[in-house]
Design a protein around this motif. Sequence first.
Motif, mmCIF file in Angstrom:
data_model
loop_
_atom_site.group_PDB
_atom_site.id
_atom_site.type_symbol
_atom_site.label_atom_id
_atom_site.label_comp_id
_atom_site.label_asym_id
_atom_site.label_seq_id
_atom_site.Cartn_x
_atom_site.Cartn_y
_atom_site.Cartn_z
ATOM 1 N N MET A 236 -8.691 49.602 23.987
ATOM 2 C CA MET A 236 -9.273 50.244 22.797
ATOM 3 C C MET A 236 -9.998 51.537 23.402
ATOM 4 O O MET A 236 -10.835 51.327 24.592
ATOM 5 N N LYS B 296 -14.446 52.284 13.575
ATOM 6 C CA LYS B 296 -15.350 51.031 13.524
ATOM 7 C C LYS B 296 -16.428 51.163 14.539
ATOM 8 O O LYS B 296 -16.219 51.751 15.445
ATOM 9 N N GLU B 297 -17.436 50.730 14.174
ATOM 10 C CA GLU B 297 -18.585 50.870 15.045
ATOM 11 C C GLU B 297 -18.265 49.790 16.361
ATOM 12 O O GLU B 297 -17.916 48.679 16.049
ATOM 13 N N VAL B 298 -18.426 50.208 17.366
ATOM 14 C CA VAL B 298 -18.560 49.270 18.756
ATOM 15 C C VAL B 298 -19.102 48.099 18.669
ATOM 16 O O VAL B 298 -18.733 46.969 18.983
ATOM 17 N N ASN C 40 -12.190 39.147 18.337
ATOM 18 C CA ASN C 40 -12.137 40.205 18.732
ATOM 19 C C ASN C 40 -11.857 39.956 20.219
ATOM 20 O O ASN C 40 -11.389 40.817 21.069
ATOM 21 N N ASN D 194 -18.145 40.527 16.731
ATOM 22 C CA ASN D 194 -16.979 39.220 16.051
ATOM 23 C C ASN D 194 -16.291 38.814 17.187
ATOM 24 O O ASN D 194 -15.638 39.429 17.918
ATOM 25 N N VAL E 268 -11.470 41.633 24.872
ATOM 26 C CA VAL E 268 -11.385 43.070 24.651
ATOM 27 C C VAL E 268 -11.384 43.890 25.686
ATOM 28 O O VAL E 268 -12.140 43.557 26.682
ATOM 29 N N TYR F 97 -18.062 54.852 18.318
ATOM 30 C CA TYR F 97 -16.843 54.403 17.274
ATOM 31 C C TYR F 97 -15.750 54.228 18.134
ATOM 32 O O TYR F 97 -15.277 54.816 18.931
ATOM 33 N N THR F 98 -14.817 53.141 17.522
ATOM 34 C CA THR F 98 -13.786 53.379 18.041
ATOM 35 C C THR F 98 -12.473 54.226 17.767
ATOM 36 O O THR F 98 -12.888 54.834 16.665
ATOM 37 N N GLU G 11 -20.323 46.577 15.974
ATOM 38 C CA GLU G 11 -19.941 45.676 15.049
ATOM 39 C C GLU G 11 -18.613 44.926 15.394
ATOM 40 O O GLU G 11 -18.641 43.666 15.279
ATOM 41 N N TYR G 12 -17.945 45.520 16.163
ATOM 42 C CA TYR G 12 -16.520 45.068 16.797
ATOM 43 C C TYR G 12 -16.991 43.948 17.741
ATOM 44 O O TYR G 12 -16.182 43.181 17.720
#
Length: 151
Positions: A1, A12-14, A23, A20, A26, A7-8, A16-17
């Motif tokens: 990624m 999306k904010e990193v 995910n 979760n 990664v 941001y990705t 936040e990603y």
Amino acid sequence: MDVNGKYTADGKEVLEYLSNPTNYPVSIRFGRPRLTSNEKLMLASMFHSLFAIGSQLSPEQGSSGIEILETDTFKLHCFQTLTGIKFVVLADPRQAGIDSLLRKIYEIYSDFALKNPFYSLEMPIRCELFDQNLKLALEVAEKAGTFGPGS
């Protein structure tokens, strides 16, 4: 990624990603924003001009132009084929084996672009096999830190 800033690539904010658990695992690669097609064309045009001036001003008869342009933060390597096509790589100044990487890129270009009946010279390369093999060669060079013979 791919990640630019915090941001990705899909916005999306990193953090936040990463919060979760679904995910994982990664693989994240931080980098600069990608250049647009116009920016790439502009840079290629500027480099071509510098390359031509360098080959004309060289005190060495029959000079092929700029091969390496070195700064504190990067090295620009150029490989010109016998047919005049130039391959350019920007690399970390400590990265070794870029000459071998450039020859590998030329090999990939010869195998997947030139042998493609739908490819026209001087046009962008739109070939999935070319993209896949180029990405693999760059990942090998990036991971190894060097790109020596036999890779």
